[in-house]
Each structure stands twice: as structure tokens, then as C-alpha cells.
Scaffold this motif. Structure first.
Motif, short mmCIF file in Angstrom:
data_model
loop_
_atom_site.label_atom_id
_atom_site.label_comp_id
_atom_site.label_asym_id
_atom_site.label_seq_id
_atom_site.Cartn_x
_atom_site.Cartn_y
_atom_site.Cartn_z
N UNK A 95 65.97 -1.04 -60.52
CA UNK A 95 67.24 -0.80 -59.86
C UNK A 95 67.66 0.65 -60.11
N UNK A 96 68.05 1.33 -59.07
CA UNK A 96 68.52 2.71 -59.19
C UNK A 96 69.90 2.84 -58.58
N UNK A 97 70.71 3.67 -59.21
CA UNK A 97 72.02 3.97 -58.68
C UNK A 97 72.11 5.47 -58.43
N UNK B 154 72.97 -1.26 -65.18
CA UNK B 154 72.21 -0.11 -64.74
C UNK B 154 73.16 1.06 -64.52
N UNK B 155 72.65 2.24 -64.82
CA UNK B 155 73.46 3.46 -64.74
C UNK B 155 72.83 4.45 -63.77
N UNK B 156 73.69 5.18 -63.10
CA UNK B 156 73.21 6.22 -62.21
C UNK B 156 73.44 7.59 -62.80
N UNK C 250 88.42 17.10 -64.17
CA UNK C 250 87.10 17.73 -64.16
C UNK C 250 86.16 17.04 -65.14
N UNK C 251 85.02 16.59 -64.64
CA UNK C 251 84.07 15.85 -65.46
C UNK C 251 82.85 15.52 -64.61
N UNK C 252 81.84 15.01 -65.28
CA UNK C 252 80.71 14.39 -64.58
C UNK C 252 81.04 12.91 -64.41
N UNK C 253 81.04 12.47 -63.16
CA UNK C 253 81.36 11.09 -62.85
C UNK C 253 80.07 10.32 -62.59
N UNK C 254 79.93 9.18 -63.24
CA UNK C 254 78.74 8.36 -63.06
C UNK C 254 79.15 6.92 -62.78
N UNK C 255 78.25 6.19 -62.17
CA UNK C 255 78.53 4.80 -61.82
C UNK C 255 77.62 3.87 -62.60
N UNK C 256 78.06 2.63 -62.71
CA UNK C 256 77.28 1.61 -63.38
C UNK C 256 77.49 0.28 -62.66
#
Length: 118
Positions: free
Chosen positions: A1-3, A107-109, A89-95
Motif C-alpha cells: 500500500x502506498x500513500x 501506512x504512511x505517505x 508551515x510544516x511538512x504535511x503527511x497522511x496516514x
């Protein structure tokens, strides 16, 4: 699985951005989907969560400004960010919490950079 997250960029304070994150691969079902962010020198912060039924939760710092949504048939989660502030301001990631085979797994993107200038 990829995000895969997308939609980040450089904006001025007060402007808006919409982030997207699509999950792909062997997926039977997705329960919670989340957005996190991490600014340099800071710990990772949970920004927003949306459950499969649509229930949402937000960090106090973004309530009233950010909105999380999802398109279940596309395995995609969105984060609409309005009235952005320099402190966003930040790096935004999804899970995503994904069911495949007989297990639920997180799973993390890879993240997308959001920079808000004053």
C-alpha cells in the motif's frame, strides 16, 4: 500500500491550500485517515482525523480553519486549509488504517511541504 500526498506549496498568510492524499495498492477497506504535520525542531502533530463514517477530529490549533474530507471510492483524503498562518508551515503527511488480508495496518505517505509567509 502506498500513500501519495500532494498540493503543498508556498502561500501568503491568509490564503488557502488543499492537500490530497491517495492510497493505492491491495486495499480491502480503510478505516481512519489522518493528516499529520511536522515543523523543523518540533514533534509530529496530529492535525486531523476522519473515520470511514465521516466523523472528524481536529487539533485545537486548526479548528475552524482546516477541514478534512474523504472520497471513499477513490481511497483519497483531503485537507482544506484556510486562513493559513506562518505557524502552519510544516511538512504535511497522511496516514491510513488499511485492511488487507486479515489485518489492519497503518501506512504512511511521504509528506508535502507547506510554507506560509507573513
Amino acid at each position: 500500500v502506498q500513500l501519495q500526498a500532494s498540493g503543498g506549496g508556498l502561500v501568503q498568510a491568509g490564503e488557502s491550500l488543499r492537500l490530497s492524499c491517495e492510497a493505492s495498492g491491495p486495499i480491502y477497506s480503510i478505516n481512519d485517515m489522518r493528516w499529520y504535520r511536522q515543523a523543523p525542531g518540533n514533534e509530529r502533530e496530529l492535525v486531523a482525523t476522519i473515520r470511514s463514517g465521516g466523523t472528524t477530529n481536529y487539533a485545537d490549533s486548526v479548528k475552524g480553519r482546516f477541514s478534512i474530507s474523504r472520497h471513499n471510492s477513490k481511497n483519497t483524503v483531503y485537507l482544506q486549509m484556510n486562513t493559513l498562518k506562518p505557524e502552519d508551515t510544516a511538512v504535511y503527511s497522511c496516514a491510513a488504517n488499511v485492511f488487507f488480508g486479515s489485518n489492519w495496518s497503518w501506512y504512511w505517505g511521504r509528506g508535502t511541504q507547506v510554507t506560509v509567509s507573513s
